[in-house]
Design a protein around this motif. Structure first.
Motif, mmCIF file in Angstrom:
data_model
loop_
_atom_site.group_PDB
_atom_site.id
_atom_site.type_symbol
_atom_site.label_atom_id
_atom_site.label_comp_id
_atom_site.label_asym_id
_atom_site.label_seq_id
_atom_site.Cartn_x
_atom_site.Cartn_y
_atom_site.Cartn_z
ATOM 1 N N TRP A 175 -7.916 4.262 5.864
ATOM 2 C CA TRP A 175 -8.853 3.554 6.929
ATOM 3 C C TRP A 175 -8.351 4.893 7.810
ATOM 4 N N HIS A 176 -7.553 5.522 8.349
ATOM 5 C CA HIS A 176 -7.161 6.711 8.800
ATOM 6 C C HIS A 176 -8.009 8.314 8.517
ATOM 7 N N TYR A 217 -8.568 2.871 13.408
ATOM 8 C CA TYR A 217 -8.179 2.949 14.164
ATOM 9 C C TYR A 217 -8.380 3.921 14.804
ATOM 10 N N ARG A 257 1.304 1.785 13.587
ATOM 11 C CA ARG A 257 0.626 1.051 12.735
ATOM 12 C C ARG A 257 -0.058 2.269 11.061
ATOM 13 N N GLY A 258 -0.263 1.475 10.492
ATOM 14 C CA GLY A 258 -1.109 1.814 9.399
ATOM 15 C C GLY A 258 -0.221 2.856 9.066
ATOM 16 N N ASP A 270 -2.797 3.870 5.149
ATOM 17 C CA ASP A 270 -4.262 3.294 5.488
ATOM 18 C C ASP A 270 -4.879 4.582 5.376
ATOM 19 N N HIS A 330 -1.036 -3.010 8.547
ATOM 20 C CA HIS A 330 -1.937 -2.049 9.008
ATOM 21 C C HIS A 330 -2.973 -2.628 8.978
ATOM 22 N N ASN A 331 -3.976 -1.992 10.158
ATOM 23 C CA ASN A 331 -5.125 -2.607 10.674
ATOM 24 C C ASN A 331 -6.786 -3.211 9.747
#
Length: 298
Positions: free
Chosen positions: A208-209, A79, A67-68, A206, A74-75
């Motif tokens: 955000w990781h 995460y 995921r992502g 993503d 993506h979230n």
């Protein structure tokens, strides 16, 4: 720049696991013995192509984008590492229900695989970890500062990494890792990017990781999981691995040896001339060791 040309064609599938759409690649004949390939941080399933091409053709290789990452959903924000364990369980339930499976993981994927092998020992038949041997211990005293850093990053938000072209990224990958063949670097750069409206390319993972994880890594908990694993395990190490050097420098102890000591049935093989991305650098050498080990552990 000329790209690496695959020998075994990949088949793409999308599967909804725990409400998240995952992109999954398949190589080889359906119905053949399954090999689950789990990629590392910022990577994607596509770059297992080199390893797949070097492995025997009588295997069904299955590789998800976490995921992502890659083409998976993506979230809508940060995460959490335990989600990958649950996503793996969901994927195995879909593609190998009721089977004990063979997991081959690189870096983060190797860490996920090793943890899962101890959490669900009955579900893992064989474990291959390519440079995936956990993280160093963290000091409890650093927790307040760590939370503050996470909050600061949340407030600031994230930005996607942009490059003028995939070729620019490929050249950067080669500068960072001179062991990487030019055709492989071009293939990896294309797999890692998507077109940008401005004419360049963006990384597909993503951003955000990139946030620090507010939940500190607890080495003792990881070791407790590893000790419960029952499957035979193969650990592949790169003698030129910057990740391995970073781990040993930060911890001050031989964390690789501690990792190996936790797994009851492990074989360790070192590649003195290769680094952390060994399955990109010399897939034939890595595949040869894996193939031999799989034959000895049917």
């Amino acid at each position: 720049m000329q790209q690496y040309q695959p020998l075994v064609p990949a088949r793409e599938e999308f599967a909804t696991i725990r409400g998240v759409e995952h992109r999954v690649l398949h190589w080889g004949p359906t119905g053949a013995p399954r090999l689950f390939l789990l990629h590392g941080f910022q990577d994607c399933a596509d770059t297992f192509q080199f390893l797949v091409d070097a492995l025997p053709r009588d295997l069904h290789c299955i590789a998800p984008d976490w995921r992502g990452f890659g083409g998976s959903q993506h979230n809508a924000g940060p995460y959490w590492f335990p989600d990958y364990l649950a996503d793996l369980e969901g994927l195995l339930g879909k593609f190998a229900a009721g089977e004990a499976v063979t997991l081959v993981g690189h870096s983060m994927g190797g860490n996920i695989a090793a943890l899962y092998a101890g959490i669900r020992p009955q579900r893992v038949r064989r474990l291959v970890s390519i440079e995936g041997f956990g993280l160093p211990r963290t000091a409890i005293e650093q927790t307040p500062e760590h939370y503050a850093r996470w909050l600061d990053q949340l407030c600031k938000g994230v930005e996607q990494s942009r490059y003028e072209s995939a070729a620019q990224l490929a050249a950067l990958l080669q500068r960072r890792n001179q062991r990487l063949p030019a055709t492989v670097a071009a293939f990896v750069a294309a797999a890692w990017t998507r077109p940008d409206a401005s004419g360049g390319v963006l990384l597909r993972f993503d951003p955000w990781h990139r946030l620090v994880n507010p939940v500190r890594y607890r080495r003792d908990e990881a070791e407790a999981c590893w000790r419960r694993a029952q499957a035979p395990a193969l650990l592949l190490l790169g003698g030129q691995s910057e990740y391995r050097r970073h781990l040993e420098r930060d911890s001050g102890v031989d964390e690789v040896a501690r990792f190996a000591a936790c797994l009851p049935h492990i074989e360790v093989r070192d590649f003195p001339a290769l680094g952390h991305m060994m399955h990109h650098e010399d897939a034939a050498a890595v595949a040869g060791i894996i193939e031999d080990w799989l034959q000895r552990h049917p």
